[in-house]
Structures are given as structure tokens and as C-alpha cells.
Write a protein that holds these residues in place. Structure first.
Motif, mmCIF file in Angstrom:
data_model
loop_
_atom_site.group_PDB
_atom_site.id
_atom_site.type_symbol
_atom_site.label_atom_id
_atom_site.label_comp_id
_atom_site.label_asym_id
_atom_site.label_seq_id
_atom_site.Cartn_x
_atom_site.Cartn_y
_atom_site.Cartn_z
ATOM 1 N N ALA A 117 0.818 -1.218 0.000
ATOM 2 C CA ALA A 117 0.000 0.000 0.000
ATOM 3 C C ALA A 117 0.849 1.265 0.000
ATOM 4 C CB ALA A 117 -0.944 -0.007 1.199
ATOM 5 N N ASP A 118 1.963 1.230 0.724
ATOM 6 C CA ASP A 118 2.795 2.429 0.853
ATOM 7 C C ASP A 118 3.858 2.541 -0.228
ATOM 8 O OD1 ASP A 118 1.346 3.063 3.134
ATOM 9 O OD2 ASP A 118 2.763 2.036 4.469
ATOM 10 N N LEU A 119 3.847 1.636 -1.188
ATOM 11 C CA LEU A 119 4.868 1.652 -2.235
ATOM 12 C C LEU A 119 4.404 2.451 -3.447
ATOM 13 C CD1 LEU A 119 6.015 -2.084 -2.257
ATOM 14 C CD2 LEU A 119 7.026 -0.170 -1.007
ATOM 15 N N ALA A 120 5.337 3.111 -4.049
ATOM 16 C CA ALA A 120 5.032 3.798 -5.304
ATOM 17 C C ALA A 120 4.914 2.756 -6.410
ATOM 18 C CB ALA A 120 6.142 4.781 -5.629
ATOM 19 N N PRO A 121 4.010 2.967 -7.362
ATOM 20 C CA PRO A 121 3.971 2.043 -8.510
ATOM 21 C C PRO A 121 5.350 1.987 -9.161
ATOM 22 C CG PRO A 121 2.096 3.524 -8.554
ATOM 23 C CD PRO A 121 3.022 4.025 -7.469
ATOM 24 N N GLY A 122 5.742 0.803 -9.570
ATOM 25 C CA GLY A 122 7.060 0.617 -10.184
ATOM 26 C C GLY A 122 8.139 0.225 -9.196
ATOM 27 N N SER A 123 7.754 -0.014 -7.933
ATOM 28 C CA SER A 123 8.746 -0.492 -6.957
ATOM 29 C C SER A 123 9.146 -1.921 -7.308
ATOM 30 C CB SER A 123 8.164 -0.459 -5.538
ATOM 31 O OG SER A 123 7.898 0.862 -5.154
ATOM 32 N N LYS A 124 10.405 -2.228 -7.069
ATOM 33 C CA LYS A 124 10.929 -3.555 -7.400
ATOM 34 C C LYS A 124 10.901 -4.450 -6.166
ATOM 35 C CE LYS A 124 15.398 -4.719 -8.272
ATOM 36 N NZ LYS A 124 16.689 -4.666 -8.974
ATOM 37 N N VAL A 125 10.107 -5.530 -6.235
ATOM 38 C CA VAL A 125 9.997 -6.494 -5.148
ATOM 39 C C VAL A 125 10.758 -7.753 -5.570
ATOM 40 C CG1 VAL A 125 8.437 -7.899 -3.754
ATOM 41 C CG2 VAL A 125 7.738 -5.600 -4.482
ATOM 42 N N THR A 126 11.664 -8.211 -4.714
ATOM 43 C CA THR A 126 12.425 -9.428 -4.994
ATOM 44 C C THR A 126 12.199 -10.414 -3.860
ATOM 45 O OG1 THR A 126 14.112 -8.149 -6.155
ATOM 46 C CG2 THR A 126 14.705 -10.388 -5.520
ATOM 47 N N PRO A 141 20.302 -20.827 -4.027
ATOM 48 C CA PRO A 141 19.272 -19.825 -3.753
ATOM 49 C C PRO A 141 18.650 -19.311 -5.061
ATOM 50 C CG PRO A 141 21.208 -19.410 -2.426
ATOM 51 C CD PRO A 141 21.579 -20.490 -3.404
ATOM 52 N N MET A 142 17.326 -19.087 -5.018
ATOM 53 C CA MET A 142 16.593 -18.623 -6.184
ATOM 54 C C MET A 142 15.958 -17.278 -5.863
ATOM 55 S SD MET A 142 14.766 -22.181 -7.333
ATOM 56 C CE MET A 142 15.029 -23.254 -5.937
ATOM 57 N N THR A 143 15.705 -16.485 -6.898
ATOM 58 C CA THR A 143 15.033 -15.204 -6.721
ATOM 59 C C THR A 143 14.003 -15.004 -7.820
ATOM 60 O OG1 THR A 143 16.675 -13.996 -8.031
ATOM 61 C CG2 THR A 143 17.023 -14.067 -5.660
ATOM 62 N N LYS A 144 12.955 -14.270 -7.458
ATOM 63 C CA LYS A 144 11.946 -13.817 -8.417
ATOM 64 C C LYS A 144 11.767 -12.331 -8.162
ATOM 65 C CE LYS A 144 10.836 -17.817 -10.148
ATOM 66 N NZ LYS A 144 11.179 -18.209 -11.477
ATOM 67 N N THR A 145 11.788 -11.553 -9.227
ATOM 68 C CA THR A 145 11.663 -10.104 -9.113
ATOM 69 C C THR A 145 10.502 -9.629 -9.967
ATOM 70 O OG1 THR A 145 14.026 -9.888 -8.725
ATOM 71 C CG2 THR A 145 12.865 -7.910 -9.432
ATOM 72 N N PHE A 146 9.716 -8.707 -9.440
ATOM 73 C CA PHE A 146 8.618 -8.127 -10.197
ATOM 74 C C PHE A 146 8.422 -6.681 -9.743
ATOM 75 C CE2 PHE A 146 6.449 -9.690 -6.480
ATOM 76 C CZ PHE A 146 6.950 -10.969 -6.334
ATOM 77 N N ILE A 147 7.675 -5.953 -10.547
ATOM 78 C CA ILE A 147 7.440 -4.535 -10.337
ATOM 79 C C ILE A 147 5.993 -4.336 -9.888
ATOM 80 C CG2 ILE A 147 7.481 -2.248 -11.428
ATOM 81 C CD1 ILE A 147 10.250 -3.683 -11.261
ATOM 82 N N THR A 148 5.806 -3.534 -8.826
ATOM 83 C CA THR A 148 4.445 -3.270 -8.334
ATOM 84 C C THR A 148 3.689 -2.390 -9.309
ATOM 85 O OG1 THR A 148 5.175 -1.374 -7.042
ATOM 86 C CG2 THR A 148 5.100 -3.508 -5.915
ATOM 87 N N GLN A 149 2.353 -2.514 -9.234
ATOM 88 C CA GLN A 149 1.483 -1.716 -10.114
ATOM 89 C C GLN A 149 1.068 -0.430 -9.439
ATOM 90 O OE1 GLN A 149 -1.772 -4.297 -11.055
ATOM 91 N NE2 GLN A 149 -0.427 -5.913 -11.747
#
Length: 149
Positions: A117-126, A141-149
Motif C-alpha cells: 500500500a505504501d509503495l510507489a507504482p514501479g517499486s521492485k519487489v524481490t 538460492p533462487m530469486t523472483k523479481t517483479f514490479i508493483t502496479q
């Protein structure tokens, strides 16, 4: 003397060629049948990952294949490079792992919610995670990264 030496060398060659080589071909010394080595899934197949942003939460899911598990203490979430506290993470199953000792693991499935909720759109979550197969293979170790809307 030469004839004995030639016969000795020839008989040694025949004996050596009749002995099967077992070092790298998965044969049993007692049954002389080939035994199948365990077939391991790729990490993406063993730990099927998906995510869905719903309103103020980013829901992260793992479908964990039977015979595989994820380590609770290897789960991490970073947002724009900053480590986040994972709240509401369920209790794992106590397990003694040959690589990491006494740990908590998740089997079958796992879901966690990341508040966005407090993130700006386009924040990178890993999302960072690691798991193993019960049959003895640990994945890196594995990672998945995506960008918030």
C-alpha cells in the motif's frame, strides 16, 4: 620364459576384460542390473512460483512438489533493495537437514502476503528462497523479481 610371460600377459588381459567396470555406470555389484539414479526436477518445476497483486497486498505462492521442501530461514523479501520483515509467515515443519542441520521447512504449498500500500507504482519487489529434494539435492538460492502496479 618368453612364452610364459606372453601367456601370463594374455591371460591377465582376458581376465581384466571379463570384469565389468562399475565405477560410473550405476550398476549394482550384486545384481548386475542397472539401477536408476534419482531424477531431480529443475528448481522452477520443484517450486512452482506465482504472484498476484491484489489491492494493498502482493500475494506470493509456491506449489511445492511432493518430495521437495523450502527452508523457512532462507525466505527473504526485498523492496527496492531494502530487506523487509515477513509478517504472518506460518510455522514450518521441524526437520533435520543434512546440509543445514535442524531447520523449519515448508512442504506442498506456501503463501505469503507482502504489503504494498505504501509503495510507489514501479517499486521492485524481490523474493529470495531456497529448497531441497528429500532425495538429497539442494538447490542454489533462487530469486523472483517483479514490479508493483
Amino acid at each position: 620364459m618368453k612364452v610364459k610371460l606372453v601367456l601370463l600377459l594374455a591371460s591377465n588381459l582376458v581376465i581384466q576384460s571379463a570384469i565389468p567396470v562399475y565405477a560410473n555406470n550405476n550398476f549394482s555389484l550384486f545384481t548386475n542390473k542397472q539401477q536408476a539414479a534419482p531424477a531431480f526436477l529443475l528448481g522452477e518445476e520443484a517450486f512452482v512460483f506465482s504472484q498476484l497483486q491484489q489491492g494493498d497486498n502482493l500475494n506470493v505462492f509456491w506449489q511445492i512438489t511432493d518430495g521437495y521442501y523450502l527452508y523457512k530461514n532462507k525466505l527473504r523479501v526485498t523492496i527496492d533493495g531494502e530487506e523487509q520483515t515477513i509478517k504472518g509467515l506460518p510455522a514450518g515443519k521441524d526437520y533435520h537437514d543434512e546440509y543445514f542441520g535442524d531447520v523449519e521447512i515448508f512442504e506442498y504449498e506456501l503463501m505469503l502476503s507482502v504489503p504494498v500500500a505504501d509503495l510507489a507504482p514501479g517499486s521492485k519487489v524481490t523474493v529470495h528462497y531456497q529448497g531441497c529434494a528429500v532425495a538429497g539435492l539442494c538447490y542454489p538460492p533462487m530469486t523472483k523479481t517483479f514490479i508493483t502496479q
